[in-house]
Design a protein around this motif. Structure first.
Motif, PDB file in Angstrom:
ATOM      1  N   LEU A 134       0.826  -1.207   0.000  1.00 38.22           N
ATOM      2  CA  LEU A 134       0.000   0.000   0.000  1.00 38.22           C
ATOM      3  C   LEU A 134       0.862   1.260   0.000  1.00 38.22           C
ATOM      4  O   LEU A 134       0.470   2.280  -0.572  1.00 38.22           O
ATOM      5  CB  LEU A 134      -0.945  -0.005   1.201  1.00 38.22           C
ATOM      6  CG  LEU A 134      -2.105  -0.997   1.117  1.00 38.22           C
ATOM      7  CD1 LEU A 134      -2.906  -1.006   2.420  1.00 38.22           C
ATOM      8  CD2 LEU A 134      -3.025  -0.671  -0.057  1.00 38.22           C
ATOM      9  N   GLN A 135       2.031   1.184   0.606  1.00 45.75           N
ATOM     10  CA  GLN A 135       2.948   2.325   0.562  1.00 45.75           C
ATOM     11  C   GLN A 135       3.496   2.502  -0.855  1.00 45.75           C
ATOM     12  O   GLN A 135       3.651   3.626  -1.340  1.00 45.75           O
ATOM     13  CB  GLN A 135       4.090   2.118   1.555  1.00 45.75           C
ATOM     14  CG  GLN A 135       3.656   2.108   3.013  1.00 45.75           C
ATOM     15  CD  GLN A 135       4.792   1.780   3.963  1.00 45.75           C
ATOM     16  OE1 GLN A 135       5.905   1.469   3.540  1.00 45.75           O
ATOM     17  NE2 GLN A 135       4.513   1.839   5.252  1.00 45.75           N
ATOM     18  N   VAL A 142       3.357   0.961  -7.778  1.00 50.48           N
ATOM     19  CA  VAL A 142       2.448  -0.066  -8.283  1.00 50.48           C
ATOM     20  C   VAL A 142       1.109   0.613  -8.552  1.00 50.48           C
ATOM     21  O   VAL A 142       0.864   1.747  -8.116  1.00 50.48           O
ATOM     22  CB  VAL A 142       2.276  -1.244  -7.296  1.00 50.48           C
ATOM     23  CG1 VAL A 142       3.584  -1.979  -7.082  1.00 50.48           C
ATOM     24  CG2 VAL A 142       1.702  -0.769  -5.966  1.00 50.48           C
ATOM     25  N   ASP A 143       0.218  -0.102  -9.264  1.00 55.20           N
ATOM     26  CA  ASP A 143      -1.055   0.490  -9.674  1.00 55.20           C
ATOM     27  C   ASP A 143      -2.265  -0.242  -9.099  1.00 55.20           C
ATOM     28  O   ASP A 143      -3.392   0.254  -9.199  1.00 55.20           O
ATOM     29  CB  ASP A 143      -1.171   0.466 -11.208  1.00 55.20           C
ATOM     30  CG  ASP A 143       0.103   0.940 -11.878  1.00 55.20           C
ATOM     31  OD1 ASP A 143       0.394   2.135 -11.774  1.00 55.20           O
ATOM     32  OD2 ASP A 143       0.803   0.115 -12.482  1.00 55.20           O
ATOM     33  N   PHE A 144      -2.027  -1.402  -8.497  1.00 56.72           N
ATOM     34  CA  PHE A 144      -3.136  -2.259  -8.079  1.00 56.72           C
ATOM     35  C   PHE A 144      -2.613  -3.124  -6.936  1.00 56.72           C
ATOM     36  O   PHE A 144      -1.621  -3.830  -7.104  1.00 56.72           O
ATOM     37  CB  PHE A 144      -3.562  -3.130  -9.264  1.00 56.72           C
ATOM     38  CG  PHE A 144      -4.844  -3.901  -9.100  1.00 56.72           C
ATOM     39  CD1 PHE A 144      -6.003  -3.483  -9.737  1.00 56.72           C
ATOM     40  CD2 PHE A 144      -4.895  -5.059  -8.340  1.00 56.72           C
ATOM     41  CE1 PHE A 144      -7.188  -4.210  -9.624  1.00 56.72           C
ATOM     42  CE2 PHE A 144      -6.065  -5.793  -8.212  1.00 56.72           C
ATOM     43  CZ  PHE A 144      -7.217  -5.361  -8.859  1.00 56.72           C
ATOM     44  N   VAL A 145      -3.257  -3.044  -5.791  1.00 53.20           N
ATOM     45  CA  VAL A 145      -2.827  -3.845  -4.640  1.00 53.20           C
ATOM     46  C   VAL A 145      -3.987  -4.703  -4.155  1.00 53.20           C
ATOM     47  O   VAL A 145      -5.115  -4.220  -4.035  1.00 53.20           O
ATOM     48  CB  VAL A 145      -2.304  -2.956  -3.486  1.00 53.20           C
ATOM     49  CG1 VAL A 145      -2.114  -3.781  -2.210  1.00 53.20           C
ATOM     50  CG2 VAL A 145      -0.992  -2.300  -3.874  1.00 53.20           C
ATOM     51  N   ILE A 146      -3.718  -5.968  -3.896  1.00 56.40           N
ATOM     52  CA  ILE A 146      -4.707  -6.867  -3.310  1.00 56.40           C
ATOM     53  C   ILE A 146      -4.397  -6.982  -1.831  1.00 56.40           C
ATOM     54  O   ILE A 146      -3.295  -7.398  -1.445  1.00 56.40           O
ATOM     55  CB  ILE A 146      -4.658  -8.248  -3.988  1.00 56.40           C
ATOM     56  CG1 ILE A 146      -4.973  -8.099  -5.476  1.00 56.40           C
ATOM     57  CG2 ILE A 146      -5.639  -9.208  -3.326  1.00 56.40           C
ATOM     58  CD1 ILE A 146      -4.724  -9.341  -6.279  1.00 56.40           C
ATOM     59  N   THR A 147      -5.358  -6.602  -1.000  1.00 53.61           N
ATOM     60  CA  THR A 147      -5.110  -6.548   0.440  1.00 53.61           C
ATOM     61  C   THR A 147      -6.354  -6.956   1.220  1.00 53.61           C
ATOM     62  O   THR A 147      -7.481  -6.783   0.740  1.00 53.61           O
ATOM     63  CB  THR A 147      -4.671  -5.132   0.859  1.00 53.61           C
ATOM     64  OG1 THR A 147      -4.411  -5.101   2.264  1.00 53.61           O
ATOM     65  CG2 THR A 147      -5.741  -4.092   0.528  1.00 53.61           C
ATOM     66  N   ALA A 272      -7.052  -2.292  -4.092  1.00 50.48           N
ATOM     67  CA  ALA A 272      -6.717  -0.891  -3.824  1.00 50.48           C
ATOM     68  C   ALA A 272      -6.137  -0.291  -5.099  1.00 50.48           C
ATOM     69  O   ALA A 272      -5.201  -0.844  -5.686  1.00 50.48           O
ATOM     70  CB  ALA A 272      -5.723  -0.787  -2.682  1.00 50.48           C
ATOM     71  N   THR A 273      -6.697   0.824  -5.536  1.00 45.65           N
ATOM     72  CA  THR A 273      -6.259   1.461  -6.781  1.00 45.65           C
ATOM     73  C   THR A 273      -6.224   2.983  -6.613  1.00 45.65           C
ATOM     74  O   THR A 273      -7.028   3.544  -5.861  1.00 45.65           O
ATOM     75  CB  THR A 273      -7.213   1.127  -7.950  1.00 45.65           C
ATOM     76  OG1 THR A 273      -8.559   1.418  -7.558  1.00 45.65           O
ATOM     77  CG2 THR A 273      -7.114  -0.344  -8.314  1.00 45.65           C
TER      78      THR A 273
END
Length: 296
Positions: A134-135, A142-147, A272-273
């Motif tokens: 996320l940081q 990055v452009d797309f985080v799976i959390t 997260a985008t």
């Protein structure tokens, strides 16, 4: 000054072989094309082709301009297509950061059909190393985080992907099999095999054990899911994993499992985008693909 229309004119002249046919291909009158060429010749101080020749013959200046046009025009057309694709959300960068150990198990199989559908999207999975995904998202790395642990951040959107149940994986001869489900107190006499991350990142701790004030008798760590399951199989402890993951592990389907609590322990994953690209079709399509494929 040279203009794109001049490059198109000499290309049309070369292909058509005459001023009349070139004008027709450009949807111009012969006089308008002739005037355009004379203006260019005046600017260059040289003729582009020899008059009254058939087929049309270019001068050295005309040949040089034609060669340049044959190089530049395809590049311009490619650029125009790329710009249109970008504005319509058909191309872009999609570098993915992952904030959960088990996500690789289901994400990687989905990326092949996604890439086939979106060949113009620059797709990659970016290692996190010591920096939280996320940081990296906030830093535009990055452009797309799976959390599973969304944090409130400026200009970051969270979209729910799917929910899943976490279960305790036991050995076939475990005394805990007598229980229909496990309570936090059942962990007090067990070695819990888990990923080497902060307990605040693991739902079994923050949602199940810590609210009850319970700690496992001992902790054992492994980076790899398959090694965690092998340790359980060898009787070295228990582990807590998504139910869907356990069901997909063919070599370990003989291991029994139990729900955590009467209602089960459930977690949810989010995409997260950056807000600036959340609406892009290639982003929305990946979110929809994950949601559809991972309905549990």
């Amino acid at each position: 000054m040279l203009d794109i229309k001049h490059l198109k004119a000499v290309t049309a002249l070369n292909k058509a072989g005459s001023l009349v046919k070139a004008a027709e291909s450009l949807h111009m009158t012969q006089s308008a094309l002739s005037h355009q060429i004379k203006q260019l010749e005046h600017q260059l101080g040289a003729e582009l082709f020899k008059r009254k020749t058939h087929p049309l013959q270019f001068t050295a200046v005309g040949q040089l301009l034609l060669q340049s046009a044959q190089t530049v025009l395809p590049q311009m057309q490619l650029l125009e297509r790329q710009l249109v694709s970008l504005s319509q959300g058909e191309t872009g960068r999609l570098w993915i950061g992952i904030d959960c150990h088990t996500c690789f198990e289901w994400l990687l199989p989905l990326l092949r059909p996604y890439q086939e559908k979106w060949p113009s999207v620059d797709l990659d999975i970016v290692p996190s190393f010591n920096q939280q995904p996320l940081q990296k998202l906030q830093a535009q790395e990055v452009d797309f985080v799976i959390t599973s642990d969304p944090e409130k951040m400026v200009e970051i959107d969270y979209t729910a992907l799917f929910s899943y149940e976490l279960v305790a994986v036991l050995t076939p001869n475990s005394e805990l099999l007598e229980n229909v489900f496990l309570s936090p107190q059942d962990f007090a006499s067990q070695t819990l095999i888990t990923y080497p991350v902060s307990q605040q990142k693991l739902d079994v701790f923050k949602q199940f054990l810590q609210p009850a004030g319970v700690q496992p008798q001992a902790l054992s760590y492994s980076e790899m899911t398959i090694m965690m399951l092998q340790r359980v199989e060898a009787g070295r402890g228990i582990c807590v994993l998504p139910k869907w993951l356990l069901q997909n592990q063919v070599d370990f389907q003989h291991l029994p499992y139990r729900s955590l609590g009467e209602q089960g322990l459930w977690s949810k994953l989010y995409a997260a985008t950056p807000r600036a690209i959340t609406h892009q079709p290639y982003i929305k399509d990946l979110i929809q693909l994950i949601a559809n494929e991972m309905k549990l």
